[in-house]
Design a protein around this motif. Structure first.
Motif, PDB file in Angstrom:
ATOM      1  N   THR A  11       7.147   4.267  51.911  1.00 30.56           N
ATOM      2  CA  THR A  11       8.441   4.343  52.601  1.00 30.56           C
ATOM      3  C   THR A  11       9.551   4.701  51.627  1.00 30.56           C
ATOM      4  O   THR A  11       9.489   4.375  50.444  1.00 30.56           O
ATOM      5  CB  THR A  11       8.808   2.996  53.263  1.00 30.56           C
ATOM      6  N   GLY A  12      10.551   5.384  52.161  1.00 29.98           N
ATOM      7  CA  GLY A  12      11.685   5.757  51.326  1.00 29.98           C
ATOM      8  C   GLY A  12      12.767   6.386  52.162  1.00 29.98           C
ATOM      9  O   GLY A  12      12.691   6.408  53.399  1.00 29.98           O
ATOM     10  N   ALA A  13      13.753   6.922  51.481  1.00 30.32           N
ATOM     11  CA  ALA A  13      14.832   7.610  52.179  1.00 30.32           C
ATOM     12  C   ALA A  13      14.335   8.972  52.651  1.00 30.32           C
ATOM     13  O   ALA A  13      13.477   9.576  51.993  1.00 30.32           O
ATOM     14  CB  ALA A  13      16.019   7.779  51.243  1.00 30.32           C
ATOM     15  N   GLY A  14      14.855   9.443  53.787  1.00 25.24           N
ATOM     16  CA  GLY A  14      14.524  10.792  54.242  1.00 25.24           C
ATOM     17  C   GLY A  14      14.940  11.782  53.165  1.00 25.24           C
ATOM     18  O   GLY A  14      16.016  11.648  52.597  1.00 25.24           O
ATOM     19  N   LEU A  75       9.707   2.773  47.971  1.00 23.32           N
ATOM     20  CA  LEU A  75      10.567   3.388  46.958  1.00 23.32           C
ATOM     21  C   LEU A  75      11.879   2.622  46.848  1.00 23.32           C
ATOM     22  O   LEU A  75      12.514   2.616  45.810  1.00 23.32           O
ATOM     23  CB  LEU A  75      10.823   4.862  47.281  1.00 23.32           C
ATOM     24  N   ASP A  76      12.290   2.032  47.974  1.00 21.63           N
ATOM     25  CA  ASP A  76      13.438   1.110  47.946  1.00 21.63           C
ATOM     26  C   ASP A  76      13.261   0.181  49.140  1.00 21.63           C
ATOM     27  O   ASP A  76      12.494   0.464  50.054  1.00 21.63           O
ATOM     28  CB  ASP A  76      14.755   1.888  48.046  1.00 21.63           C
ATOM     29  N   TRP A  77      13.965  -0.962  49.147  1.00 24.16           N
ATOM     30  CA  TRP A  77      13.734  -1.936  50.222  1.00 24.16           C
ATOM     31  C   TRP A  77      14.608  -1.707  51.438  1.00 24.16           C
ATOM     32  O   TRP A  77      14.263  -2.126  52.537  1.00 24.16           O
ATOM     33  CB  TRP A  77      13.889  -3.355  49.682  1.00 24.16           C
ATOM     34  N   ASP A  78      15.758  -1.037  51.265  1.00 21.51           N
ATOM     35  CA  ASP A  78      16.622  -0.767  52.418  1.00 21.51           C
ATOM     36  C   ASP A  78      15.881   0.038  53.470  1.00 21.51           C
ATOM     37  O   ASP A  78      15.897  -0.276  54.657  1.00 21.51           O
ATOM     38  CB  ASP A  78      17.860   0.043  51.990  1.00 21.51           C
ATOM     39  N   VAL A  95       1.655  -4.766  47.187  1.00 20.40           N
ATOM     40  CA  VAL A  95       2.955  -4.099  47.299  1.00 20.40           C
ATOM     41  C   VAL A  95       3.299  -3.492  45.950  1.00 20.40           C
ATOM     42  O   VAL A  95       3.178  -4.167  44.922  1.00 20.40           O
ATOM     43  CB  VAL A  95       4.060  -5.093  47.724  1.00 20.40           C
ATOM     44  N   LEU A  96       3.664  -2.218  45.988  1.00 22.20           N
ATOM     45  CA  LEU A  96       4.055  -1.526  44.764  1.00 22.20           C
ATOM     46  C   LEU A  96       5.521  -1.133  44.923  1.00 22.20           C
ATOM     47  O   LEU A  96       5.874  -0.413  45.872  1.00 22.20           O
ATOM     48  CB  LEU A  96       3.169  -0.288  44.610  1.00 22.20           C
ATOM     49  N   VAL A 132      10.140  11.043  41.854  1.00 23.68           N
ATOM     50  CA  VAL A 132       9.415   9.787  42.082  1.00 23.68           C
ATOM     51  C   VAL A 132       8.206   9.996  42.992  1.00 23.68           C
ATOM     52  O   VAL A 132       7.145   9.416  42.781  1.00 23.68           O
ATOM     53  CB  VAL A 132      10.403   8.748  42.677  1.00 23.68           C
ATOM     54  N   ASN A 133       8.372  10.846  44.030  1.00 26.84           N
ATOM     55  CA  ASN A 133       7.268  10.977  44.990  1.00 26.84           C
ATOM     56  C   ASN A 133       6.008  11.546  44.336  1.00 26.84           C
ATOM     57  O   ASN A 133       4.888  11.175  44.674  1.00 26.84           O
ATOM     58  CB  ASN A 133       7.694  11.811  46.207  1.00 26.84           C
TER      59      ASN A 133
END
Lengths: 568, 278
Positions: A11-14, A75-78, A95-96, A132-133
């Motif tokens: 999961t991450g930001a679009g 990638l971030d928790w938000d 969980v990574l 990062v991806n």
């Protein structure tokens, strides 16, 4: 029977590239002979919203959505928090993440093993423009035992249009991630099968349509159907066909009808709101007996609803949305690979029966990508050569089959005016009761009397309980049947592919000997349940399990509900 | 081949009897269309008339060619789909002012813009005739003959030629039902124009707008060549009274879709299927 599968959520930001990461991981897994599914979940935003790549690696091709995850890469928790309803963790999950001290309460409560990895820092160590991806891709590839070279090559293909520095950064990050051992023991399923295809349901539907002869597409963009149209645009160009981008769905369906009237098999794809706009003219296709195929990739409704997520709630409008008595075809592909077969079959039925066919796919199978064995194709029986009509050409001639000869402009001496007004055999408008009765019966009989063969449904298993479903629910219902069998309640699963005309006699035969029928579907009001109650008249007790989207149907929840229904 | 024999206008008429009222302007449009077809020596089997719904949209059945009588407002969409799929055909779309400028207004704009090689004949009588006399987008503001708008529509009428120009139509002409010979000439030119041609016909409705018989006194013929400059045409179309007839504007531009020079790949289907294989 314990399933051998591994579920990973990224999961991450679009725009952060989690979908690309998931795609490349699944492609590399495919190259090793693996099987698996990638479900894509998005927020409504184009950039800056949330996005999730939901992977399920398996040792078979019964692709249900994962409900419980073995590994979550946040990638971030938000952005993770917006998927909390869909991504369930347990004490055996891993969980990574980059921010191990900021775990959301729901994650802490599940007590997973947390591994901390400074994604951004590592990526910038690998390359000044490190992403990062691609680092995560390398890390995950190593955990799955995928060759680094394969991931690098696939990424290079995907990024072929990007600048060299961008591609170099990707390579460096994949290699950097893959060199990083992680103390994470995952249940990796075996890989052995070869000869697979890697495709989304929307691509599969487009392929099925083109293979069945579609050479004209009218397109109006809508989520989650646009990618069918985008994929077909390239295909049509190679085939010498045409794609016309319309000003709205009202135009799109009419452009398709116009092309079909010209003798060119025609298609459009849309989703609920677009289907609603098209319904008047789908009635025109029915009345004028002009063949046309409409792929409707269902999303959450009503109104704008939940555009990016799946639901099976357009069944009512597909069956009953046309005004007047307007018999037409409604079909539903059962899974990603079946999109090739069912869409191809729908196109050929529409052409043969000179009517409109609506194909009900959905966002889950439409936009998920999977590794599948070579999809089955619909092979039409060789049609008997048409007998030349005697006397003057009558476009709407009453025949024993209800099907009359369809001429196209350019055919000498067969001039006629197609009409949505009620008409006589010649096509001349008529408001006479006798013409209306005859033409209504003609249009109904050509569907009712047609032999649709054995593909109307897929029937699996046996047992005194029948689970009935349509379209993409099939995988979840089949998995629920496995759970029920383990628990001593064997069930047969009847997955309907042809919804209209309903094959009532075959359906009654398929449930013969069952003491109970449970209709399972992904919508709120039990649309299939009500349709079957109205038309099939089962002698058995009939129960409904209807669960609205957008979270995919869960086999365990279905099995539990069914158990309670049959053992009250 | 029968087409080798020179056909007359009446040979292009079908045996279906029009539903129109005696004195309807649309008879004149039908005569002009068949006269133009005869003049062009057009092949009936390769010609399609497409329409929406309304009095004028009944016209395709009255011509001995292929035809499609669709749903209200969508004739242009059907016609464009047909022409794009079958560029070998001659395609004419027809309809009234309600069909083309109200319910079908969006298709009109985009048809002008898209510039598919076909002809659109809008038969404008400033009224919804088939539903018994309601105001349309081109009805004068103070026309108070309808029970639906007893004080008149009170809304400025629409200027079809100005909208067509603004939307990019490269060929704009106007005809009048009282001058079928001029109209036949314009239709022949419209069909010959290699792009989207818009013929706006003032076609009187004797039943609901008997005052339209006065049109014959105010109709004028455009003198000189058609305007070939959109700026000049815009000034004319925004300020004219809407009764000057003839070819008013012609500024050809490439039609859509462009003719593809790519050879069709016989193995394309196999290639598309193979592109998914791992």
């Amino acid at each position: 029977m314990s399933k051998r599968h591994l579920c990973i959520a990224i999961t991450g930001a679009g725009g952060a590239g989690v979908i690309s990461c998931g795609e490349l991981l699944l492609q590399a897994w495919a190259h090793e002979g693996g099987r698996g599914l990638l479900r894509k979940a998005y927020g409504p935003q184009i950039r800056g919203g949330e996005s999730a790549a939901l992977l399920k690696l398996t040792d078979d091709e019964r692709y249900t959505a994962a409900s419980h995850y073995d590994l979550v890469v946040a990638l971030d928790w938000d952005n993770f928090s917006r998927f909390e309803d869909e991504i369930r963790l347990g004490p055996r999950s891993w969980v990574l993440c980059d921010e191990a001290d900021e775990l959301p309460a729901s994650v802490l409560a599940a007590r997973p093993t947390v591994l901390q990895l400074p994604f951004a820092e590592l990526a910038s160590t690998c390359h000044a423009e490190g992403r990062v991806n691609m680092l995560v891709l390398g890390v995950l590839g190593r955990l799955l035992g995928l060759p680094v070279g394969s991931m690098v090559e696939l990424a290079a293909q995907k990024l072929a249009r990007k600048p060299q520095a961008y591609r170099d950064a990707a390579t460096a990050c994949i290699e950097g991630g893959a060199s990083r051992p992680m103390a994470c023991d995952l249940p990796v399923p075996p890989t052995a099968a070869t000869g697979a295809c890697y495709m989304s349901g929307n691509q599969a539907a487009g392929l099925g349509a083109l293979e069945a002869g579609i050479r004209f597409v009218a397109a109006y963009p809508i989520t989650p159907a646009s990618d069918v149209l985008e994929w077909m645009a390239g295909g049509l160009e190679q085939l010498g066909g045409q794609l016309l981008q319309a000003e709205d769905e009202l135009a799109a369906i009419n452009m398709a009808i116009g092309a079909a009237f010209g003798g060119v098999p025609a298609f459009t794809a849309t989703s609920g709101p677009g289907l609603a706009l098209m319904t008047e003219s789908i009635g025109l296709a029915v009345a004028s007996e002009t063949p046309v195929t409409i792929l409707n990739v269902m999303r959450g409704g009503p109104s704008t609803g939940i555009p990016t997520k799946s639901e099976q709630s357009d069944l009512n409008i597909a069956l009953n949305g046309l005004h007047g008595d307007a018999p037409h075809l409604v079909l539903a592909p059962l899974d990603i690979a079946d999109c090739v077969f069912t869409t191809g079959w729908a196109v050929q039925l529409a052409q043969q029966l000179q009517t409109a066919a609506i194909v009900l796919s959905d966002q889950f199978i439409g936009q998920s990508t999977a590794i599948v064995s070579e999809p089955r194709r619909y092979i039409p029986a060789t049609a008997a050569p048409a007998t030349p009509a005697e006397g003057a050409y009558l476009r709407y001639k009453l025949t024993s089959s209800g099907v009359s000869t369809l001429a196209a402009p350019g055919d000498a001496g067969h001039r006629f005016t197609a009409d949505g007004l009620e008409h006589n055999e010649n096509g001349t408008p008529s408001a006479r009761q006798s013409d209306h009765q005859r033409q209504l019966a003609k249009r109904q009989d050509k569907l009712a009397d047609f032999g649709f063969g054995d593909d109307w449904a897929q029937v699996n298993g046996s047992g005194p309980l029948a689970l009935l479903c349509f379209g993409s629910s099939s995988a979840a219902v089949n998995e629920a049947a496995d759970l029920l069998a383990e628990r001593g309640s064997p069930a047969r699963v009847i997955s309907l592919r042809l919804l209209a005309p309903l094959q009532t006699a075959a359906l009654r035969a398929a449930v013969e000997g069952c003491s109970a029928v449970v209709v399972v579907e992904q919508n709120h009001s039990g649309q299939l349940f009500r349709y079957l109650k109205g038309h099939a008249d089962f002698p058995q007790a009939v129960h409904s399990y209807a669960m609205a989207g957008p979270v995919p149907l869960a086999p365990e929840a279905i099995a539990q509900a069914v158990t309670e229904m049959i053992n009250p | 081949m029968t087409e080798a024999i020179k056909l007359k206008a009446k040979d292009y008429k079908s045996e279906v009897k029009p539903i129109w009222c005696p004195g309807c302007g649309h008879f004149s449009v039908l005569n002009a269309i068949t006269k133009a077809m005869a003049g062009l020596g057009i092949n009936k089997d390769n010609t399609v008339l497409v329409s929406g719904i309304g009095c004028s949209s009944r016209l395709p059945a009255y011509v001995d060619s292929y035809g499609f009588h669709g749903v209200h407002g969508r004739g242009l969409a059907i016609a464009q789909g047909l022409k794009v799929a079958r560029p070998d055909l001659t395609v004419l779309a027809l309809g009234g002012d309600g069909d083309g400028f109200s319910i079908g207004g969006n298709h009109f704009i985009h048809a002008c813009r898209r510039n598919v090689n076909m002809t659109y004949i809008a038969m404008d009588n400033e009224v919804y005739g088939m539903t018994k006399g309601q105001a349309s987008p081109t009805t004068p503001m103070d026309w108070d003959h309808s029970k639906l708008t007893p004080h008149g529509p009170g809304v400025r009428p629409f200027k079809p030629a100005a909208l067509a120009l603004a939307s990019g139509a490269p060929w704009i002409a106007r005809g009048y039902s009282g001058n079928p010979n001029q109209m036949a000439k314009l239709i022949a030119e419209a069909v010959a124009h290699p792009g989207f041609s818009f013929l706006h016909v003032m076609s009187q409705c004797i039943t609901f707008c008997p005052e339209q018989t006065d049109w014959k006194a105010i109709v004028t013929e455009h003198e000189g060549p058609a305007l070939a400059n959109a700026d000049e045409a815009a000034k004319v179309f925004l300020h004219e009274d809407g009764f000057q007839t003839g070819l008013l504007y012609c500024e050809p531009r490439p039609s859509w879709p462009p003719v593809s020079d790519k050879p069709v790949d016989g193995n394309a289907l196999a290639g598309l299927a193979a592109s998914f294989r791992v």
